[in-house]
Design a protein around this motif. Structure first.
Motif, short mmCIF file in Angstrom:
data_model
loop_
_atom_site.label_atom_id
_atom_site.label_comp_id
_atom_site.label_asym_id
_atom_site.label_seq_id
_atom_site.Cartn_x
_atom_site.Cartn_y
_atom_site.Cartn_z
N ASP A 1 29.23 84.19 96.82
CA ASP A 1 28.97 85.53 96.30
C ASP A 1 28.41 85.48 94.88
O ASP A 1 27.60 86.32 94.48
CB ASP A 1 30.25 86.37 96.32
CG ASP A 1 30.65 86.77 97.74
OD1 ASP A 1 29.83 86.59 98.66
OD2 ASP A 1 31.79 87.26 97.92
N ALA A 2 28.88 84.50 94.11
CA ALA A 2 28.44 84.38 92.71
C ALA A 2 27.08 83.68 92.59
O ALA A 2 26.50 83.66 91.52
CB ALA A 2 29.48 83.60 91.91
N GLU A 3 26.64 83.09 93.70
CA GLU A 3 25.42 82.27 93.69
C GLU A 3 25.52 81.13 92.68
O GLU A 3 24.56 80.80 91.97
CB GLU A 3 24.17 83.13 93.48
CG GLU A 3 24.01 84.15 94.60
CD GLU A 3 22.70 84.92 94.51
OE1 GLU A 3 21.66 84.30 94.23
OE2 GLU A 3 22.73 86.15 94.72
N ALA A 4 26.72 80.55 92.60
CA ALA A 4 26.91 79.35 91.77
C ALA A 4 26.20 78.18 92.44
O ALA A 4 26.14 78.10 93.66
CB ALA A 4 28.40 79.06 91.62
N ARG A 5 25.69 77.27 91.63
CA ARG A 5 24.86 76.20 92.18
C ARG A 5 25.66 75.00 92.68
O ARG A 5 25.15 74.18 93.45
CB ARG A 5 23.84 75.73 91.13
CG ARG A 5 22.59 76.58 91.16
CD ARG A 5 21.63 76.23 90.07
NE ARG A 5 21.99 76.83 88.80
CZ ARG A 5 21.91 78.13 88.53
NH1 ARG A 5 21.50 78.98 89.45
NH2 ARG A 5 22.25 78.59 87.36
N HIS A 6 26.89 74.88 92.24
CA HIS A 6 27.69 73.71 92.58
C HIS A 6 29.14 74.17 92.58
O HIS A 6 29.55 74.90 91.68
CB HIS A 6 27.43 72.63 91.52
CG HIS A 6 28.05 71.30 91.80
ND1 HIS A 6 27.57 70.13 91.28
CD2 HIS A 6 29.13 70.93 92.54
CE1 HIS A 6 28.30 69.11 91.67
NE2 HIS A 6 29.26 69.56 92.43
N LEU A 7 29.89 73.74 93.57
CA LEU A 7 31.31 74.08 93.66
C LEU A 7 32.12 72.80 93.59
O LEU A 7 31.90 71.87 94.38
CB LEU A 7 31.60 74.81 94.97
CG LEU A 7 33.08 75.03 95.31
CD1 LEU A 7 33.73 75.96 94.28
CD2 LEU A 7 33.22 75.62 96.72
N LEU A 8 33.05 72.77 92.67
CA LEU A 8 33.96 71.63 92.57
C LEU A 8 35.37 72.15 92.80
O LEU A 8 35.88 72.98 92.04
CB LEU A 8 33.82 70.97 91.20
CG LEU A 8 34.48 69.60 91.02
CD1 LEU A 8 33.95 68.59 92.03
CD2 LEU A 8 34.25 69.09 89.60
#
Ligand SMILES: [Zn+2]
Length: 247
Positions: free
Chosen positions: A203-210
């Motif tokens: 939803d946030a359009e974050a580029r990388h999830l850790l």
């Protein structure tokens, strides 16, 4: 901006592992986020105690702040102590950990900057937007910006649209995922699963999830799989020594 995982265990440290601890570096400035249980021995494998320039603590649970005590001891119990360490926390969050030693013993080791969740802070080269996120005690998520790069860290939180706002277009969302898929009913407002973290990254359009703060016993492969079902970006699991260069 360079992120190094010092530890990524939730709740308690597993064998040979540390709880939450994240070193964020930019322009030679070293910000330590959340010195949780057992992070100091891991940290000292990389840098000396006096090379930490500031500490930010999301909330007062000991798996996020207990090792502030040995960090301060390592700085002050020596012949040539460094300048007091700036420590950022919510009001009262560190009362317990700062009371471990006799009154005054560590007084010259730190300068406490208590902030209100929602405040914007300037910490060295970082701009830091804070936000109150839902947990069993007050917990401040943080959006760190430096050199046109953005890292958002949740601390511990149940699902919330505020996580999405804080992580909007971030280069990296470092997200608490205590469980892989299902959060026990009595904790569902205060903690998240990897699947929920992934939905918010999407939803946030974050580029990388850790994913981080996996409780010992949570299967990292299952956590990653649950996240992959919801989010197309790059997914990792925080383990000690992992370094990510946001460039
Ligand atoms: Zn917590």
């Amino acid at each position: 901006m360079l992120l190094t995982i010092i530890g990524g265990c939730g709740a308690w440290p597993a064998a040979g592992q540390a709880c939450s601890g994240y070193l964020v570096e930019h322009d030679g400035f070293r910000l330590l986020v959340d010195p949780g249980y057992a992070t100091v021995p891991r940290l000292l494998e990389r840098i000396t105690a006096d090379q930490v320039d500031a500490v930010f603590i999301s909330h007062g649970h000991p798996d996020h702040c207990a090792d502030l005590n040995p960090l301060l001891r390592a700085r002050t119990l020596r012949d040539d102590p460094p300048a007091p360490l700036p420590v950022y926390s919510l009001p009262g969050a560190l009362d317990a950990v700062l009371a471990l030693d006799r009154p005054g013993m560590l007084a010259d080791a730190y300068v406490l900057h208590e902030f209100i969740a929602g405040d914007q802070l300037a910490i060295g080269p970082f701009r830091a937007q804070t936000c109150l996120l839902p947990h069993s005690v007050p917990n401040a998520g943080i959006r760190l910006t430096a050199g046109e790069r953005v890292l958002t860290y949740t601390g511990d939180t149940g699902p919330s649209p505020d996580v999405v706002d804080l992580a909007r277009d971030a280069d990296l969302l470092l997200a608490e995922a205590t469980f892989a898929d299902q959060v026990p009913q009595d904790m569902r407002h205060h903690l998240s699963s990897a699947r929920q973290a992934a939905l918010q990254a999407k939803d946030a359009e974050a580029r990388h999830l850790l994913l981080t703060h996996l409780q010992p016993g949570t299967d990292a492969t299952a956590a990653r799989a649950a996240a992959e079902a919801e989010y197309d970006g790059e997914i990792g699991v925080a383990t000690s020594g992992l370094t990510i260069d946001l460039h």
